[in-house]
Scaffold this motif. Structure first.
Motif, PDB file in Angstrom:
ATOM      1  N   LEU A   1      10.796  32.806 -12.134  1.00 38.82           N
ATOM      2  CA  LEU A   1      10.083  31.828 -11.312  1.00 38.82           C
ATOM      3  C   LEU A   1      11.015  30.736 -10.813  1.00 38.82           C
ATOM      4  O   LEU A   1      10.927  30.304  -9.668  1.00 38.82           O
ATOM      5  CB  LEU A   1       8.936  31.212 -12.108  1.00 38.82           C
TER       6      LEU A   1
ATOM      7  N   TYR B   1      10.401  35.783 -17.566  1.00 36.63           N
ATOM      8  CA  TYR B   1       9.413  35.440 -16.548  1.00 36.63           C
ATOM      9  C   TYR B   1       9.683  34.049 -15.969  1.00 36.63           C
ATOM     10  O   TYR B   1       9.711  33.843 -14.748  1.00 36.63           O
ATOM     11  CB  TYR B   1       8.008  35.475 -17.160  1.00 36.63           C
TER      12      TYR B   1
ATOM     13  N   PHE C   1       0.809  35.998  -9.658  1.00 34.20           N
ATOM     14  CA  PHE C   1       0.119  36.204 -10.925  1.00 34.20           C
ATOM     15  C   PHE C   1       0.279  34.994 -11.833  1.00 34.20           C
ATOM     16  O   PHE C   1      -0.663  34.527 -12.455  1.00 34.20           O
ATOM     17  CB  PHE C   1       0.641  37.454 -11.627  1.00 34.20           C
ATOM     18  N   PHE C   2       1.493  34.485 -11.866  1.00 31.83           N
ATOM     19  CA  PHE C   2       1.752  33.305 -12.702  1.00 31.83           C
ATOM     20  C   PHE C   2       0.873  32.142 -12.256  1.00 31.83           C
ATOM     21  O   PHE C   2       0.217  31.489 -13.074  1.00 31.83           O
ATOM     22  CB  PHE C   2       3.226  32.920 -12.604  1.00 31.83           C
ATOM     23  N   ILE C   3       0.852  31.899 -10.932  1.00 33.13           N
ATOM     24  CA  ILE C   3       0.079  30.763 -10.428  1.00 33.13           C
ATOM     25  C   ILE C   3      -1.410  30.964 -10.679  1.00 33.13           C
ATOM     26  O   ILE C   3      -2.123  30.048 -11.085  1.00 33.13           O
ATOM     27  CB  ILE C   3       0.346  30.561  -8.927  1.00 33.13           C
TER      28      ILE C   3
ATOM     29  N   LYS D   1      -2.704  26.324 -15.576  1.00 32.71           N
ATOM     30  CA  LYS D   1      -3.965  25.703 -15.183  1.00 32.71           C
ATOM     31  C   LYS D   1      -3.705  24.279 -14.687  1.00 32.71           C
ATOM     32  O   LYS D   1      -2.629  23.730 -14.891  1.00 32.71           O
ATOM     33  CB  LYS D   1      -4.893  25.615 -16.406  1.00 32.71           C
TER      34      LYS D   1
ATOM     35  N   MET E   1      -0.334  38.600 -21.081  1.00 30.91           N
ATOM     36  CA  MET E   1      -0.040  38.153 -19.727  1.00 30.91           C
ATOM     37  C   MET E   1      -0.794  36.885 -19.374  1.00 30.91           C
ATOM     38  O   MET E   1      -0.411  36.161 -18.484  1.00 30.91           O
ATOM     39  CB  MET E   1      -0.412  39.255 -18.731  1.00 30.91           C
ATOM     40  N   ILE E   2      -1.911  36.686 -20.038  1.00 32.26           N
ATOM     41  CA  ILE E   2      -2.652  35.453 -19.818  1.00 32.26           C
ATOM     42  C   ILE E   2      -2.511  34.599 -21.066  1.00 32.26           C
ATOM     43  O   ILE E   2      -2.145  35.110 -22.118  1.00 32.26           O
ATOM     44  CB  ILE E   2      -4.131  35.748 -19.497  1.00 32.26           C
ATOM     45  N   PRO E   3      -2.761  33.288 -20.959  1.00 34.32           N
ATOM     46  CA  PRO E   3      -2.476  32.402 -22.082  1.00 34.32           C
ATOM     47  C   PRO E   3      -3.094  32.863 -23.400  1.00 34.32           C
ATOM     48  O   PRO E   3      -2.497  32.674 -24.463  1.00 34.32           O
ATOM     49  CB  PRO E   3      -3.079  31.076 -21.635  1.00 34.32           C
TER      50      PRO E   3
ATOM     51  N   LYS F   1      -2.997  33.067 -12.932  1.00 39.19           N
ATOM     52  CA  LYS F   1      -3.510  33.404 -14.258  1.00 39.19           C
ATOM     53  C   LYS F   1      -2.838  32.675 -15.408  1.00 39.19           C
ATOM     54  O   LYS F   1      -3.410  32.559 -16.482  1.00 39.19           O
ATOM     55  CB  LYS F   1      -3.355  34.918 -14.492  1.00 39.19           C
ATOM     56  N   MET F   2      -1.588  32.245 -15.239  1.00 38.28           N
ATOM     57  CA  MET F   2      -0.877  31.786 -16.425  1.00 38.28           C
ATOM     58  C   MET F   2      -0.791  30.277 -16.563  1.00 38.28           C
ATOM     59  O   MET F   2      -0.402  29.792 -17.613  1.00 38.28           O
ATOM     60  CB  MET F   2       0.509  32.437 -16.488  1.00 38.28           C
TER      61      MET F   2
END
Lengths: 288, 283
Positions: B19, B15, A91-93, A98, B1-3, A95-96
Motif C-alpha cells: 500500500l 500488504y 479491498f484494503f480501503i 474503518k 483478510m478482515i479485521p 474492508k480492512m
C-alpha cells in the motif's frame, strides 16, 4: 406518439418538456454525428456514391492495422494490470480499515482525478527522462554511470495508462466491496476456507459488477487515450487515436479518418459487449 | 483478510508495504511537478540550482513567471469561459434528465437510458471527430443551400463547448439522479396539499433538496471541462484553451513555468475538492 390527445394534462406536458432536451442532446450530439461518421467513411469523396475504399486502405496498409491491434492489445493489458494493482488497494480501503483513515485513503486515491492528465503526464516526464529524477537518483546511488532514458518505451506508455486510469478502477471496486457483508467472509473461514478460497468464492463474485464497470471504463480510457502515448511514448508510440488525429488534422483526409473512427468504435463496442456477456452483467447496471 | 480474522504478521507486513508503494506511485509525479516549480533553473530537471519564486512572479527576461506569461494566462481565461458555459448547460439539461428518468414512465425509457449512458463508453477523440464531421456537414449545407454562414459550427470555442457538453451531461445526470432517487416524495405532496402548484412544489421543496447534488455536478462538470483534452483537441480552432496550450508547450519542452502553472492548478483543484466534500457532507 404525440397524437394521443390525453397528453394535454400538465403531467404529460411536463414529460414532453423534459423529454425534449434529452432527445435533442442524444440525437444531435450522439446519434447523428456517429451516423454521419459512418456515412462519411463509406462515401467516395470525388465521384460520390458508395465505397469501401477507406476500409480497404486500412486492411491493405500494415502500419494501420498493426497500430490498431497494438492499441487494442495494450489497452487490454493496461486494464488487467490496473485491476491487479488496484484490487488489493480497494479491498484494503473497503474492508480492512474503518472511520477517518478510510476516508483519507479513499480521498488520496481520488487525487489524480482533481489534477489534469497533462500535469500527471508532465510529472512522469520529469521523473523518467534522461535528465530526470529517477535517472539522476540511480546515478547518484552508483547503479549506473550515465543517464538512462526511461521515456519513449512501451513500458512507459503502459505505466502512464495504468496510472491515469487507476482511480476509475479503485472507485467502483471500493463501492462494491463496501457492500460485502463481513459475516460472509467470516462464515467462509468458519467453513474451513483459506484466503485464496474466500477470495475466489466470495469476494470476487460479489465484486463482479465493480470489476466489470471498472474494467470497461479503464479500457475505454486507455483505448481513447492520446496524451499518454504521444508524450510518454514519443514518435514511435503508434497509438490508433494518433492515426485518427493525423488523418483528420494533419492530412485532412476526413474519409480515411472517419473509417478509422468507425473501426475504433466497433472494436470498443465489441470488447465492452464481450466483457459484459462473459461476466453476465448488464450495461445499465454496471454503468448507471 | 478482515479485521476479525487474524492473519500472519508477514501477511500484514507485505500488504502494508504494498500500500505504501502504491501511494508513493500515486503521488510521485505530482510531488515532482510541484517541487521543480521552485528550481532556479531553465529546465524542470536536475541539477537543483536553488530555491526561487521566479517561475511565479518574475516579470520578464529568461524566466517569465506564470503570472506574467500572457499566452498561458489567456488560455486559462479561455478554459474558464468554456468550462462555465459548459457547466451551465450540462447541469441544466442533466437536471431535466434526472426528473424525466426518475419521475416518468414512458415508451422507450430504458432504451433512452442506455443511449444516455453511451457517452461514457465512447472514446473522447471519437466523440470529437464525429461532432466535427457532423457540424461541418451541417455548416456546409447551410452555406451551400441557404447562403448562411454558421460560424459556430466550424472548429472553435463554441464547438468545443458543444463537444464537451455531449459527454459531461451524462455524468451530471448520474450525479443528480442519484440524489433525486433518495428524495421523499411525500414532502412534495405536502407542498401540493398546502396549495402549491406542481411547479412551485418542485422549486420550493425538491430543488433545495437537490442543491448539494446540483453543486457537486457543477463542480465535477467544471473540472472535467477545464481538464478535457481529447475532445477539445479535435474541435479547437485558432484559440488554444489551457490543455491544448500546455500540450504544445510540453511537446516543445518547456521551462518550469509549466510546473508553476501546475502548482496553481493543483491549488485550484484542492479548493474545489474541499468545497465539494463539505457540500456533500452537509446532508
Amino acid at each position: 406518439m404525440s397524437t394521443i390527445s390525453r397528453s394535454r394534462s400538465p403531467i404529460k406536458l411536463g414529460m414532453w418538456l423534459l423529454l425534449a432536451p434529452l432527445c435533442l442532446w442524444l440525437l444531435l450530439l450522439i446519434i447523428l454525428p456517429h451516423l454521419e461518421l459512418l456515412t462519411y467513411s463509406l462515401s467516395a469523396p470525388d465521384e460520390g456514391g458508395f465505397t469501401f475504399e477507406f476500409y480497404g486502405e486500412f486492411f491493405g496498409e500494415s502500419l494501420y492495422w498493426r497500430t490498431f491491434l497494438r492499441t487494442a492489445v495494450m489497452s487490454i493489458l493496461a486494464t488487467i494490470l490496473t485491476l491487479l494493482i488496484g484490487f488489493p488497494v480497494a479491498f484494503f480501503i473497503a474492508k480492512m480499515i474503518k472511520g477517518r483513515s478510510k476516508g483519507i485513503l479513499f480521498a488520496m486515491c481520488l487525487i489524480p482525478f482533481w489534477v489534469s492528465e497533462l500535469v500527471r503526464t508532465f510529472g512522469w516526464m520529469i521523473l523518467l527522462r534522461e535528465s530526470g529524477v529517477i535517472s539522476t537518483a540511480l546515478q547518484w546511488l552508483g547503479f549506473i554511470d550515465s543517464g538512462v532514458e526511461l521515456l519513449y518505451t512501451d513500458a512507459t506508455i503502459m505505466l502512464g495508462l495504468v496510472y491515469s486510469a487507476m482511480l476509475f478502477m479503485v472507485v467502483p471496486l471500493v463501492s462494491t466491496l463496501d457492500s460485502l457483508d463481513d459475516s460472509y467472509i467470516e462464515a467462509g473461514y468458519d467453513l474451513g476456507g483459506n484466503n485464496w478460497n474466500i477470495l475466489r468464492e466470495i469476494v470476487i463474485p460479489h465484486a463482479m459488477p465493480g470489476i466489470v464497470s471498472g474494467c470497461i471504463i479503464v479500457f475505454m480510457l486507455s483505448l481513447g487515450n492520446y496524451l499518454t502515448p504521444v508524450l510518454l511514448g514519443g514518435k514511435d508510440s503508434l497509438w490508433f487515436t494518433e492515426q485518427i488525429y493525423t488523418q483528420f488534422i494533419t492530412r485532412f483526409n476526413w474519409e480515411q479518418g472517419s473509417a478509422f473512427g468507425i473501426l475504433l468504435l466497433i472494436l470498443s463496442s465489441l470488447i465492452v459487449w464481450l466483457g459484459l456477456k462473459v461476466t453476465g452483467q448488464s450495461f445499465t447496471k454496471t454503468m448507471g | 483478510m478482515i479485521p476479525s480474522i487474524k492473519q500472519s504478521r508477514r501477511f500484514y507486513r507485505v500488504y502494508h508495504s504494498y500500500l505504501v508503494l502504491f501511494f508513493v506511485f500515486l503521488s510521485a509525479p505530482l510531488l515532482v511537478v510541484g517541487a521543480f516549480a521552485f528550481n532556479d533553473s531553465l529546465f524542470p530537471s536536475f541539477p537543483w540550482e536553488g530555491f526561487t519564486f521566479d517561475w511565479f512572479f518574475n516579470e520578464a527576461g529568461d524566466k517569465v513567471g506564470i503570472l506574467f506569461d500572457s499566452e498561458l494566462l489567456e488560455s486559462i481565461a479561455l478554459s474558464c469561459g468554456i468550462a462555465i458555459v459548459t457547466t451551465l448547460f450540462a447541469t441544466l439539461v442533466a437536471c431535466t434528465n434526472a426528473f424525466l428518468f426518475e419521475r416518468y414512465d414512458f415508451f422507450g425509457k430504458s432504451f433512452l437510458y442506455v443511449l444516455m449512458l453511451l457517452p461514457l463508453v465512447i472514446p473522447g477523440v471519437l466523440l470529437g471527430v464525429s461532432i466535427l464531421v457532423f457540424s461541418s456537414q451541417v455548416a456546409n449545407y447551410f452555406e451551400d443551400y441557404w447562403l448562411i454562414d454558421l460560424e459556430f459550427l466550424r472548429p472553435g470555442l463554441p464547438l468545443v463547448v458543444i463537444g464537451q457538453f455531449a459527454f459531461i451531461t451524462t455524468i451530471c445526470t448520474l450525479i443528480i439522479s442519484a440524489r433525486l432517487k433518495k428524495f421523499d416524495r411525500t414532502l412534495e405532496e405536502a407542498a401540493l396539499n398546502l396549495g402549491a402548484s406542481p411547479l412551485m412544489a418542485v422549486f420550493t421543496v425538491t430543488l433545495p433538496y437537490l442543491k448539494p447534488a446540483l453543486i457537486g455536478a457543477a463542480i465535477v462538470s467544471f473540472l472535467m471541462s477545464f481538464e478535457n483534452f481529447n475532445t477539445t483537441f479535435m474541435l479547437v480552432g485558432s484559440d488554444a484553451p489551457l490543455t491544448v496550450a500546455m500540450f504544445e508547450r510540453l511537446r516543445e519542452g518547456s521551462t518550469p513555468v509549466l510546473n508553476a502553472l501546475s502548482v496553481l492548478l493543483m491549488l485550484g483543484s484542492a479548493v474545489l475538492a474541499i468545497a465539494n466534500m463539505s457540500m456533500q457532507k452537509k446532508d
